[in-house]
Scaffold this motif. Sequence first.
Motif, PDB file in Angstrom:
ATOM      1  N   ARG A 101       0.811  -1.222   0.000  1.00 47.87           N
ATOM      2  CA  ARG A 101       0.000   0.000   0.000  1.00 47.87           C
ATOM      3  C   ARG A 101       0.850   1.280   0.000  1.00 47.87           C
ATOM      4  N   VAL A 102       2.074   1.186  -0.507  1.00 51.66           N
ATOM      5  CA  VAL A 102       2.929   2.376  -0.574  1.00 51.66           C
ATOM      6  C   VAL A 102       3.275   2.689  -2.029  1.00 51.66           C
ATOM      7  N   PHE A 103       3.578   3.959  -2.276  1.00 48.56           N
ATOM      8  CA  PHE A 103       3.999   4.404  -3.608  1.00 48.56           C
ATOM      9  C   PHE A 103       4.941   5.589  -3.441  1.00 48.56           C
ATOM     10  N   GLU A 104       5.577   6.007  -4.530  1.00 53.78           N
ATOM     11  CA  GLU A 104       6.526   7.126  -4.438  1.00 53.78           C
ATOM     12  C   GLU A 104       6.652   7.803  -5.796  1.00 53.78           C
ATOM     13  N   PHE A 105       6.691   9.144  -5.764  1.00 47.39           N
ATOM     14  CA  PHE A 105       6.857   9.961  -6.960  1.00 47.39           C
ATOM     15  C   PHE A 105       8.210  10.653  -6.872  1.00 47.39           C
ATOM     16  N   PHE A 106       9.081  10.415  -7.858  1.00 51.23           N
ATOM     17  CA  PHE A 106      10.450  10.921  -7.837  1.00 51.23           C
ATOM     18  C   PHE A 106      10.676  11.913  -8.978  1.00 51.23           C
ATOM     19  N   GLY A 107      11.559  12.879  -8.741  1.00 51.58           N
ATOM     20  CA  GLY A 107      12.070  13.737  -9.804  1.00 51.58           C
ATOM     21  C   GLY A 107      13.508  13.358 -10.093  1.00 51.58           C
ATOM     22  N   LEU A 108      13.837  13.092 -11.355  1.00 51.12           N
ATOM     23  CA  LEU A 108      15.188  12.698 -11.733  1.00 51.12           C
ATOM     24  C   LEU A 108      15.755  13.703 -12.720  1.00 51.12           C
ATOM     25  N   ASP A 109      17.037  13.998 -12.572  1.00 53.17           N
ATOM     26  CA  ASP A 109      17.710  14.944 -13.452  1.00 53.17           C
ATOM     27  C   ASP A 109      18.699  14.203 -14.348  1.00 53.17           C
ATOM     28  N   PHE A 110      18.628  14.516 -15.646  1.00 53.52           N
ATOM     29  CA  PHE A 110      19.527  13.930 -16.638  1.00 53.52           C
ATOM     30  C   PHE A 110      20.156  15.043 -17.463  1.00 53.52           C
ATOM     31  N   MET A 111      21.320  14.740 -18.058  1.00 51.97           N
ATOM     32  CA  MET A 111      21.976  15.646 -19.002  1.00 51.97           C
ATOM     33  C   MET A 111      22.294  14.889 -20.277  1.00 51.97           C
ATOM     34  N   LEU A 112      22.448  15.648 -21.366  1.00 46.21           N
ATOM     35  CA  LEU A 112      22.912  15.096 -22.635  1.00 46.21           C
ATOM     36  C   LEU A 112      24.286  15.672 -22.942  1.00 46.21           C
ATOM     37  N   ASP A 113      25.207  14.816 -23.412  1.00 52.52           N
ATOM     38  CA  ASP A 113      26.460  15.353 -23.924  1.00 52.52           C
ATOM     39  C   ASP A 113      26.302  15.566 -25.435  1.00 52.52           C
ATOM     40  N   ASP A 114      27.339  16.108 -26.078  1.00 54.75           N
ATOM     41  CA  ASP A 114      27.188  16.443 -27.496  1.00 54.75           C
ATOM     42  C   ASP A 114      27.223  15.222 -28.406  1.00 54.75           C
ATOM     43  N   ASP A 115      27.384  14.023 -27.818  1.00 54.51           N
ATOM     44  CA  ASP A 115      27.217  12.781 -28.568  1.00 54.51           C
ATOM     45  C   ASP A 115      25.825  12.185 -28.348  1.00 54.51           C
ATOM     46  N   LEU A 116      24.946  12.953 -27.661  1.00 50.99           N
ATOM     47  CA  LEU A 116      23.559  12.577 -27.375  1.00 50.99           C
ATOM     48  C   LEU A 116      23.455  11.409 -26.405  1.00 50.99           C
ATOM     49  N   ASN A 117      24.467  11.222 -25.560  1.00 44.35           N
ATOM     50  CA  ASN A 117      24.380  10.236 -24.483  1.00 44.35           C
ATOM     51  C   ASN A 117      23.654  10.864 -23.299  1.00 44.35           C
ATOM     52  N   ALA A 118      22.701  10.128 -22.725  1.00 41.73           N
ATOM     53  CA  ALA A 118      21.928  10.627 -21.580  1.00 41.73           C
ATOM     54  C   ALA A 118      22.603  10.182 -20.288  1.00 41.73           C
ATOM     55  N   TRP A 119      22.878  11.127 -19.391  1.00 38.04           N
ATOM     56  CA  TRP A 119      23.577  10.867 -18.129  1.00 38.04           C
ATOM     57  C   TRP A 119      22.661  11.183 -16.948  1.00 38.04           C
ATOM     58  N   PHE A 120      22.470  10.202 -16.072  1.00 37.06           N
ATOM     59  CA  PHE A 120      21.729  10.440 -14.837  1.00 37.06           C
ATOM     60  C   PHE A 120      22.606  11.250 -13.877  1.00 37.06           C
TER      61      PHE A 120
END
Length: 526
Positions: free
Chosen positions: A435-454
């Motif tokens: 009966r539990v749940f959670e809402f998270f905010g996550l931040d990511f960045m892109l480098d100039d090769d379009l790789n996504a970084w957490f």
Amino acid sequence: MTRNHKKYHKPFLMTKQQIKKLIFFRILLNCIINMKFKNIVTFCFILNCLLLQYFTKNQDSGKPSTLEDTINTSYKSSSSWFNLQFNSSYQEISENIVNENNYCRKVKNYQSIQDISLNKQKLPTEDHRYIFSDYPDHSLVHQTFSVIARPILHQKSSKTTLDPKINLFFQVNPLWHELHKMETHFLCEGQRYNHIPGSINLNFKDEIANSFRKYKEYYKGREKCFEPWKATPYTLDLSAKEQCLEFVESIKNGKRNEWMYKKARYSHNGDSVAIVSDAVANELINYYEKESPCPDNEKFIAQKYISNPLLLNGRKFDFRVFMFIISMDPLMILYRDGTLRITLEKYRKDSTNFENYLTNSHIADLYLSSVNLTENEYEEKMKDRNINFSKFEEIMKNERKVPDNWINDSFRYSIKRTMLHMVRMNLDKLLSHPRVFEFFGLDFMLDDDLNAWFIELNLSPQIGTTSKEKNKIYMKIIQDILDIEYAILYKADLDEVINKTAFQWVYDGRKTGLDRYHGLLTEECL
């Protein structure tokens, strides 16, 4: 550098293997030390229960097929549950709330005589959505509750008891369950709660880094399935001696502006974040070699700096996206788009000014408040800091940097895959309560090769902006969260409810085999 810290409580964590060996002796010792049992009858009863849990084994003798299958789904025999029962600071009164030991009986009695009015989707109407919350009345969360539910605001200034008609708890404090006992003082049958015990570990940068490091060993030899240091920048926990020494040797050898230095816990709005320039490096070398030799007894990390960020009109930016664990038993995870957050000033690689490389709103507000702007100029500057994913993809396509449908086919896929692995690598820390749940905010960045970084994860992310347009979006998010949770609570058609939102599936534990993973994992990677 200023090194101010708040004290923190580090939860006691054990792996599943350690549970089988240690849990009985640990709980027994806690009972004896704390004199929990007043008579021999009660003591023998609890001893018998512990022995049963200690010796009872899973009857399934087959080899677990996935990492998820190795986690004991019986939350009452988990280390997280025992930790809550015996190590939390339950008081008769906490936050001016009287913790009633008979509260769940009151809830059951109320539910037995109260009819709930449901709409066509079999969701409770707004008159029967009783939400207990400590969000202040000026917040967007509370304002939204006031329109679509019947909020019961937590007034900390006066002593109160919890109303038995409450069916959802929505608290800012992610450790509310350490002050009020689950299934006794709150979270009875017919109620849901917006925090997962153990999720605080995902908010700690050092814990996350060590989870990635441990998970790397899980995929040793199968790096094509998931390579942690290609999903998040290489990170060192400076409270671990070997990692601390590695960092000091690196900056002594001249590799200085390759690193970011951050407070690992209870840090917000750019607090104690610094690029390791020559001046910072010399101060850190002196600190870790002379004043406080490695390891650091305080909580800091060093993280590789992404030196080739993708820029928009010369400015640095990151992505705020959302992860929603709607249930822990069965485990179900959703993803939702957020917005791009753009720096106010153009990026300069050699700059150490926050406004050149940090994107959070607090830094932007401090910077704009320091220059002479009219109110309209201020609002326009803040408005220009955020764009949605569609606008971003349009810009990228016009510059011929991405193909059609790049956001959905590549970017979202990469983000959701990282989310899935982050939950998997931390399953042993999260309480599998139904009966539990959670809402998270996550931040990511892109480098100039379009790789996504957490970059980092936030509990109870700020919901609301100064923009009326974006406030409408956030109000819809809040409404969708409530609809999804009430769909689970009242056994409505969950898939139908989710399909009417902007949330997308990451993992669905109701399904079997590869269907659970929605294309994010292949069989060889389980």
